[in-house]
Write a protein that holds these residues in place. Sequence first.
Motif, mmCIF file in Angstrom:
data_model
loop_
_atom_site.group_PDB
_atom_site.id
_atom_site.type_symbol
_atom_site.label_atom_id
_atom_site.label_comp_id
_atom_site.label_asym_id
_atom_site.label_seq_id
_atom_site.Cartn_x
_atom_site.Cartn_y
_atom_site.Cartn_z
ATOM 1 N N GLY A 36 -3.579 -19.719 1.903
ATOM 2 C CA GLY A 36 -4.415 -20.316 3.008
ATOM 3 C C GLY A 36 -4.388 -19.376 3.972
ATOM 4 O O GLY A 36 -4.853 -19.579 5.088
ATOM 5 N N ALA A 37 -3.651 -18.367 4.264
ATOM 6 C CA ALA A 37 -3.158 -17.555 5.345
ATOM 7 C C ALA A 37 -3.708 -16.126 5.100
ATOM 8 O O ALA A 37 -3.681 -15.442 3.824
ATOM 9 C CB ALA A 37 -1.638 -17.466 5.538
ATOM 10 N N LEU A 38 -4.437 -15.322 5.939
ATOM 11 C CA LEU A 38 -4.640 -13.971 5.978
ATOM 12 C C LEU A 38 -3.552 -13.041 5.990
ATOM 13 O O LEU A 38 -2.776 -13.517 6.967
ATOM 14 C CB LEU A 38 -5.732 -13.623 7.047
ATOM 15 N N VAL A 39 -3.482 -12.287 5.001
ATOM 16 C CA VAL A 39 -2.400 -11.129 5.097
ATOM 17 C C VAL A 39 -3.048 -9.944 5.249
ATOM 18 O O VAL A 39 -3.681 -9.227 4.482
ATOM 19 C CB VAL A 39 -1.546 -11.255 4.058
ATOM 20 N N PHE A 40 -2.779 -9.168 6.490
ATOM 21 C CA PHE A 40 -3.345 -7.826 6.560
ATOM 22 C C PHE A 40 -2.375 -6.620 6.210
ATOM 23 O O PHE A 40 -1.301 -6.649 6.533
ATOM 24 C CB PHE A 40 -3.703 -7.733 8.276
ATOM 25 N N MET A 41 -2.968 -5.810 5.690
ATOM 26 C CA MET A 41 -2.144 -4.344 5.445
ATOM 27 C C MET A 41 -2.327 -3.514 6.544
ATOM 28 O O MET A 41 -3.414 -2.648 6.500
ATOM 29 C CB MET A 41 -2.752 -3.825 4.023
ATOM 30 N N MET A 42 -1.568 -3.663 7.496
ATOM 31 C CA MET A 42 -1.885 -2.828 8.870
ATOM 32 C C MET A 42 -0.975 -1.670 8.796
ATOM 33 O O MET A 42 -1.144 -0.848 9.693
ATOM 34 C CB MET A 42 -1.430 -3.967 9.908
ATOM 35 N N PRO A 84 -5.061 -12.595 -3.718
ATOM 36 C CA PRO A 84 -4.210 -11.555 -3.558
ATOM 37 C C PRO A 84 -5.063 -10.091 -4.016
ATOM 38 O O PRO A 84 -6.030 -10.252 -4.781
ATOM 39 C CB PRO A 84 -2.877 -11.468 -4.324
ATOM 40 N N GLU A 85 -4.747 -8.962 -3.517
ATOM 41 C CA GLU A 85 -5.260 -7.651 -3.813
ATOM 42 C C GLU A 85 -4.300 -6.811 -4.342
ATOM 43 O O GLU A 85 -3.715 -6.436 -3.451
ATOM 44 C CB GLU A 85 -5.886 -6.962 -2.628
ATOM 45 N N PRO A 86 -4.315 -6.760 -5.811
ATOM 46 C CA PRO A 86 -3.151 -5.798 -6.422
ATOM 47 C C PRO A 86 -3.668 -4.421 -6.034
ATOM 48 O O PRO A 86 -4.613 -4.135 -5.910
ATOM 49 C CB PRO A 86 -3.196 -6.393 -7.845
ATOM 50 N N ASP A 87 -2.513 -3.465 -6.131
ATOM 51 C CA ASP A 87 -2.976 -1.986 -6.177
ATOM 52 C C ASP A 87 -3.954 -1.550 -7.550
ATOM 53 O O ASP A 87 -4.981 -0.724 -7.262
ATOM 54 C CB ASP A 87 -1.809 -1.171 -6.290
ATOM 55 N N LEU A 88 -3.532 -2.244 -8.553
ATOM 56 C CA LEU A 88 -4.371 -1.910 -9.810
ATOM 57 C C LEU A 88 -4.315 -3.206 -10.596
ATOM 58 O O LEU A 88 -3.366 -3.799 -10.686
ATOM 59 C CB LEU A 88 -3.915 -0.741 -10.720
ATOM 60 N N ILE A 111 -1.046 -4.570 -11.506
ATOM 61 C CA ILE A 111 0.092 -3.622 -11.223
ATOM 62 C C ILE A 111 0.181 -3.430 -9.706
ATOM 63 O O ILE A 111 -0.826 -3.299 -8.737
ATOM 64 C CB ILE A 111 -0.033 -2.118 -11.640
ATOM 65 N N GLU A 112 1.400 -3.877 -8.978
ATOM 66 C CA GLU A 112 1.745 -3.671 -7.647
ATOM 67 C C GLU A 112 2.875 -2.677 -7.553
ATOM 68 O O GLU A 112 3.760 -2.572 -7.991
ATOM 69 C CB GLU A 112 2.483 -4.894 -7.056
ATOM 70 N N VAL A 113 2.561 -1.709 -6.619
ATOM 71 C CA VAL A 113 3.213 -0.792 -6.256
ATOM 72 C C VAL A 113 4.068 -0.975 -4.827
ATOM 73 O O VAL A 113 3.116 -1.281 -3.849
ATOM 74 C CB VAL A 113 2.733 0.787 -5.954
ATOM 75 N N VAL A 114 5.185 -1.139 -4.709
ATOM 76 C CA VAL A 114 5.873 -1.813 -3.677
ATOM 77 C C VAL A 114 5.869 -0.804 -2.493
ATOM 78 O O VAL A 114 6.448 0.210 -2.614
ATOM 79 C CB VAL A 114 7.348 -2.203 -4.306
ATOM 80 N N SER A 115 5.624 -1.425 -1.331
ATOM 81 C CA SER A 115 5.787 -0.723 0.031
ATOM 82 C C SER A 115 6.721 -1.558 0.745
ATOM 83 O O SER A 115 6.871 -2.811 0.570
ATOM 84 C CB SER A 115 4.421 -0.618 0.704
ATOM 85 N N SER A 118 5.317 -5.023 1.758
ATOM 86 C CA SER A 118 4.932 -5.843 0.746
ATOM 87 C C SER A 118 5.979 -6.271 -0.241
ATOM 88 O O SER A 118 5.765 -7.061 -1.107
ATOM 89 C CB SER A 118 3.693 -5.028 0.011
ATOM 90 N N ALA A 119 7.310 -5.536 -0.129
ATOM 91 C CA ALA A 119 8.211 -5.844 -0.982
ATOM 92 C C ALA A 119 8.383 -7.463 -1.316
ATOM 93 O O ALA A 119 8.562 -7.765 -2.582
ATOM 94 C CB ALA A 119 9.506 -5.090 -0.540
ATOM 95 N N HIS A 120 8.736 -7.983 -0.444
ATOM 96 C CA HIS A 120 8.963 -9.431 -0.662
ATOM 97 C C HIS A 120 7.777 -10.173 -1.414
ATOM 98 O O HIS A 120 8.106 -10.806 -2.443
ATOM 99 C CB HIS A 120 9.236 -10.290 0.585
ATOM 100 N N ARG A 121 6.508 -10.019 -0.910
ATOM 101 C CA ARG A 121 5.510 -10.551 -1.819
ATOM 102 C C ARG A 121 5.233 -10.187 -3.088
ATOM 103 O O ARG A 121 4.936 -10.761 -3.999
ATOM 104 C CB ARG A 121 4.044 -10.230 -0.701
ATOM 105 N N ASP A 122 5.395 -8.727 -3.157
ATOM 106 C CA ASP A 122 5.291 -8.101 -4.610
ATOM 107 C C ASP A 122 6.361 -8.670 -5.409
ATOM 108 O O ASP A 122 5.951 -8.848 -6.757
ATOM 109 C CB ASP A 122 5.198 -6.630 -4.767
ATOM 110 N N ARG A 123 7.582 -8.760 -4.849
ATOM 111 C CA ARG A 123 8.881 -9.190 -5.974
ATOM 112 C C ARG A 123 8.834 -10.521 -6.294
ATOM 113 O O ARG A 123 9.352 -10.995 -7.272
ATOM 114 C CB ARG A 123 10.098 -8.463 -5.512
#
Length: 193
Positions: A36-42, A84-88, A111-115, A118-123
Amino acid sequence: MTALPDWMRPPRAEGWFAEDLDRLPEAPRHTELIDGALVFMMSPQRWWHGHLVTMLTVALMEQVPAGTRVGREMTIKLDPRNRPEPDLLVTTADFDGDRTWFAPEDVQLVIEVVSPESAHRDRTVKLRKYAEAGIPHYWCIEDEDGAPVVHVYELDEPTGAYAPAGIFRGTLQRPVPFEVSLDLDKLTPPRNK
């Protein structure tokens, strides 16, 4: 401190819902909804990340079976409060040029490519959420000294959780969700010495 723009204020006391993302044209690209929270890739995207996603997109497009497509930077509506918006992703959904999201039952692989951001969210967060939504396969790709390392997970249906199915360096060969063979070393350019 400046006031928040009106579009950043949740439309209701409960916060945001998945359908709200389609009504936020002012939001930055790659805005996700998590609990329910917006997450921005800033933060700026690293060249390694973008290049890897592009090369992996091409490699997978050459190998997916008929009736299956590779999607890039599209959200998955997991439930009313998570998009969520995965990379692929690999999907069996029919092509629709106006589509803005996929249903989990149409997604075979995420597929998520860790940045760094985004590491905590992806893992952890996305690993759990994609499994709870019933998506059968998840790959989390890490940068190991410039080389991609793919952590592969398969859904264990009795528990509804992902089970590790291998860590791949150099090459990745899997029989599921389709017959796939990747030369991981060719997905990123060699570094200058």
